[in-house]
Design a protein around this motif. Structure first.
Motif, PDB file in Angstrom:
ATOM      1  N   UNK A 130       0.846  -1.193   0.000  1.00 26.80           N
ATOM      2  CA  UNK A 130       0.000   0.000   0.000  1.00 26.80           C
ATOM      3  C   UNK A 130       0.878   1.237   0.000  1.00 26.80           C
ATOM      4  N   UNK A 131       0.587   2.153  -0.933  1.00 27.43           N
ATOM      5  CA  UNK A 131       1.242   3.457  -0.952  1.00 27.43           C
ATOM      6  C   UNK A 131       0.181   4.504  -1.286  1.00 27.43           C
ATOM      7  N   UNK A 132      -0.175   5.298  -0.309  1.00 28.62           N
ATOM      8  CA  UNK A 132      -1.221   6.294  -0.514  1.00 28.62           C
ATOM      9  C   UNK A 132      -2.544   5.626  -0.861  1.00 28.62           C
ATOM     10  N   UNK A 133      -3.084   5.990  -2.008  1.00 23.26           N
ATOM     11  CA  UNK A 133      -4.353   5.399  -2.454  1.00 23.26           C
ATOM     12  C   UNK A 133      -4.147   4.158  -3.318  1.00 23.26           C
ATOM     13  N   UNK A 134      -2.890   3.817  -3.586  1.00 26.60           N
ATOM     14  CA  UNK A 134      -2.600   2.657  -4.432  1.00 26.60           C
ATOM     15  C   UNK A 134      -2.328   1.436  -3.562  1.00 26.60           C
ATOM     16  N   UNK A 135      -2.861   0.304  -3.972  1.00 25.22           N
ATOM     17  CA  UNK A 135      -2.562  -0.951  -3.287  1.00 25.22           C
ATOM     18  C   UNK A 135      -2.508  -2.061  -4.330  1.00 25.22           C
ATOM     19  N   UNK A 136      -1.653  -3.029  -4.060  1.00 21.47           N
ATOM     20  CA  UNK A 136      -1.443  -4.092  -5.046  1.00 21.47           C
ATOM     21  C   UNK A 136      -0.962  -5.360  -4.359  1.00 21.47           C
ATOM     22  N   UNK A 137      -1.573  -6.511  -4.667  1.00 16.91           N
ATOM     23  CA  UNK A 137      -1.047  -7.781  -4.149  1.00 16.91           C
ATOM     24  C   UNK A 137       0.217  -8.161  -4.915  1.00 16.91           C
ATOM     25  N   UNK A 138       1.186  -8.673  -4.220  1.00 13.50           N
ATOM     26  CA  UNK A 138       2.427  -9.046  -4.892  1.00 13.50           C
ATOM     27  C   UNK A 138       3.158 -10.128  -4.108  1.00 13.50           C
ATOM     28  N   UNK A 193       3.562  -2.785   3.982  1.00 15.14           N
ATOM     29  CA  UNK A 193       3.414  -4.186   3.599  1.00 15.14           C
ATOM     30  C   UNK A 193       2.475  -4.869   4.595  1.00 15.14           C
ATOM     31  N   UNK A 194       1.389  -5.426   4.085  1.00 14.74           N
ATOM     32  CA  UNK A 194       0.411  -6.113   4.933  1.00 14.74           C
ATOM     33  C   UNK A 194       0.486  -7.604   4.628  1.00 14.74           C
ATOM     34  N   UNK A 195       0.785  -8.406   5.660  1.00 12.72           N
ATOM     35  CA  UNK A 195       0.919  -9.853   5.482  1.00 12.72           C
ATOM     36  C   UNK A 195      -0.445 -10.530   5.497  1.00 12.72           C
ATOM     37  N   UNK A 196      -0.463 -11.840   5.241  1.00 12.42           N
ATOM     38  CA  UNK A 196      -1.714 -12.604   5.228  1.00 12.42           C
ATOM     39  C   UNK A 196      -2.373 -12.630   6.602  1.00 12.42           C
ATOM     40  N   UNK A 197      -1.571 -12.479   7.662  1.00 14.79           N
ATOM     41  CA  UNK A 197      -2.126 -12.483   9.016  1.00 14.79           C
ATOM     42  C   UNK A 197      -2.791 -11.160   9.375  1.00 14.79           C
ATOM     43  N   UNK A 198      -2.609 -10.145   8.526  1.00 16.75           N
ATOM     44  CA  UNK A 198      -3.218  -8.842   8.790  1.00 16.75           C
ATOM     45  C   UNK A 198      -2.266  -7.842   9.408  1.00 16.75           C
ATOM     46  N   UNK A 211      15.160  -7.391 -14.304  1.00 13.88           N
ATOM     47  CA  UNK A 211      15.836  -8.626 -14.684  1.00 13.88           C
ATOM     48  C   UNK A 211      15.498  -9.087 -16.091  1.00 13.88           C
ATOM     49  N   UNK A 212      14.340  -8.672 -16.616  1.00 13.47           N
ATOM     50  CA  UNK A 212      13.883  -9.138 -17.913  1.00 13.47           C
ATOM     51  C   UNK A 212      12.919 -10.299 -17.822  1.00 13.47           C
ATOM     52  N   UNK A 213      12.839 -10.966 -16.650  1.00 14.47           N
ATOM     53  CA  UNK A 213      11.879 -12.043 -16.423  1.00 14.47           C
ATOM     54  C   UNK A 213      10.656 -11.432 -15.750  1.00 14.47           C
ATOM     55  N   UNK A 214       9.514 -11.498 -16.390  1.00 14.79           N
ATOM     56  CA  UNK A 214       8.329 -10.789 -15.916  1.00 14.79           C
ATOM     57  C   UNK A 214       7.911 -11.205 -14.512  1.00 14.79           C
ATOM     58  N   UNK A 215       8.005 -12.506 -14.201  1.00 16.64           N
ATOM     59  CA  UNK A 215       7.617 -12.973 -12.875  1.00 16.64           C
ATOM     60  C   UNK A 215       8.517 -12.384 -11.797  1.00 16.64           C
ATOM     61  N   UNK A 216       9.821 -12.260 -12.082  1.00 18.42           N
ATOM     62  CA  UNK A 216      10.766 -11.694 -11.117  1.00 18.42           C
ATOM     63  C   UNK A 216      10.560 -10.194 -10.973  1.00 18.42           C
ATOM     64  N   UNK A 217      10.329  -9.509 -12.077  1.00 21.19           N
ATOM     65  CA  UNK A 217      10.149  -8.055 -12.039  1.00 21.19           C
ATOM     66  C   UNK A 217       8.820  -7.651 -11.426  1.00 21.19           C
ATOM     67  N   UNK A 218       7.946  -8.615 -11.199  1.00 24.68           N
ATOM     68  CA  UNK A 218       6.662  -8.335 -10.558  1.00 24.68           C
ATOM     69  C   UNK A 218       6.700  -8.755  -9.080  1.00 24.68           C
TER      70      UNK A 218
END
Length: 422
Positions: A130-138, A193-198, A211-218
């Motif tokens: 989470x950063x400001x109004x943006x949030x993303x699972x990763x 950073x919010x973990x699965x436990x909350x 790195x050029x590998x999409x899975x790693x860069x994500x």
């Protein structure tokens, strides 16, 4: 005699110059398309393998046990006995490698030290950033950065920041470029950073890598200790161990041997990317199908010009047979014509293919080619594929001349000359 047949074949082709050039041009274009398509396909596969081998672990020790405790514990000693478990519903254990430091010592043994070049324990965790109004699972990955650098060379792939800042800061993040773009992250930005436990933890961007590998860069890298805390693991447990070996393209036997020694599942990079490699194999079959179909079309073009030549040169062929040319020599002459047309077109197509390959390779665009991201198209310059396509084209063009040449060999000189106005 061969010199005479060659001279006559050349005169036949030059006598219908426009049609000959059109046929050669058609063969050249088909050859160019086939070589370029094959170069793009093989280039993508070679680039994928090279990128994966340089960035991803060659073998991964997973937390999956090879010989878990059997459900029926009496089965081994008493095959006819049955064990029942009543009201024993427990939480499913997650996959983890226990006492990983002891396993690391195994890789230092003399019989494995020369094969295992580097070993990096890691902890995987699915989190919410989470950063400001943006949030993303990763995917968050806890690592020992010096060992991870030996596996993936992450230190040479930094776009901003440095490893020293990451090592000095306990809550530092190494952020993949894809995550940084999606969340508009820059150096020293604060991220929750919010973990699965909350539970939440405030972290700081120390560097951004590509790195050029999409899975790693994500994904995002943190220290191994922080990864264990976020995932709720004790200090002696990790999610797995990444290995770099001396023979990444021939590592199946080593992986099976390590499975017996460690007791955990060891997956090679080929097994983890089996679906992608299978896709490349299917694309290869499609390309070879194109070679066959387009080659047949080119053969029809060559056959067409030779059929016309036989029709127009019937009197000349009859005179040649009257002068003592055998049917085999006439067949050889027209097959030679098909060979020359195919060879000229294939060689011209090869030259055009070099230009088209260089053109595609020089296009300055960033493309996400399946699982990897590259600047420009990945093209293969392997000469084997040039010779393969050119050889197939010449063979098809030569074979296409057999039918017209057989027709010419069957002409009866008396009938042709009697029906012709000399």
């Amino acid at each position: 005699m061969l010199k005479t047949l060659f001279a006559i074949a050349v005169r036949h082709l030059l006598g219908r110059r426009r049609q000959t050039l059109t046929t050669i041009f058609g063969v050249a274009i088909s050859t160019m398309v086939l070589i370029t398509t094959n170069s793009l396909t093989r280039g993508l596969l070679d680039s994928f393998i090279e990128t994966i081998v340089n960035v991803a672990p060659h073998i991964t020790v997973k937390g999956e046990k090879m010989h878990p405790m059997p459900v029926n514990i009496l089965e081994a000693e008493r095959p006819k006995a049955v064990a029942f478990v009543d009201n024993n519903i427990q939480k499913q254990e997650r996959e983890e490698v226990r006492n990983y430091r002891q396993i690391l010592t195994v890789f230092s043994l003399p019989q494995y030290k020369k094969h295992v070049l580097a070993a990096s324990p890691y902890v995987d965790s699915q989190v919410m950033a989470v950063k400001g109004s943006r949030n993303q699972p990763l995917l968050l990955k806890g690592v020992l950065i010096e060992k991870e650098d030996a596996i993936s060379g992450i230190g040479k792939k930094l776009l901003a920041g440095n490893i020293a800042m990451f090592e000095k800061t306990s809550n530092a993040l190494l952020v993949g470029r894809t995550v940084a773009r999606d969340m508009n992250l820059k150096l020293n930005d604060e991220v929750i950073i919010i973990s699965a436990s909350g539970k939440s933890r405030q972290c700081k961007v120390a560097a951004i890598f590509f790195s050029g590998v999409n899975a790693v860069d994500n994904s995002v890298l943190v220290s191994l200790k922080l990864g264990q805390i976020i995932e709720g693991l004790p200090v002696n447990k990790v999610s797995g161990i990444a290995l770099k070996v001396d023979t990444p393209l021939d590592n199946a036997l080593l992986a099976r041997d390590l499975e017996k020694i460690t007791g955990y599942r060891c997956l090679t990079w080929q097994e983890e990317n089996a679906s992608v490699l299978s896709l490349f194999a299917r694309i290869g079959y499609i390309v070879f199908s194109l070679v066959a179909f387009v080659g047949v079309v080119s053969g029809f073009g060559v056959a067409n010009i030779l059929v016309t030549t036989v029709f127009e040169k019937s009197r000349d062929i009859a005179i040649m047979k009257s002068l003592g040319f055998s049917a085999l020599q006439l067949v050889s002459m027209f097959v030679l014509e098909g060979f020359m047309v195919g060879l000229a077109g294939a060689l011209a197509g090869g030259v055009l293919a070099i230009g088209s390959i260089n053109l595609f390779a020089s296009i300055p665009i960033e493309s996400s080619q399946g699982p990897i991201t590259k600047t420009g198209f990945s093209m293969s310059y392997n000469p084997v594929y040039f010779f393969l396509v050119i050889g197939v084209t010449v063979i098809i063009s030569t074979l296409a001349a057999i039918l017209p040449s057989a027709r010419a060999a069957k002409l009866e000189p008396v009938s042709v000359l009697r029906d012709s106005s000399l």
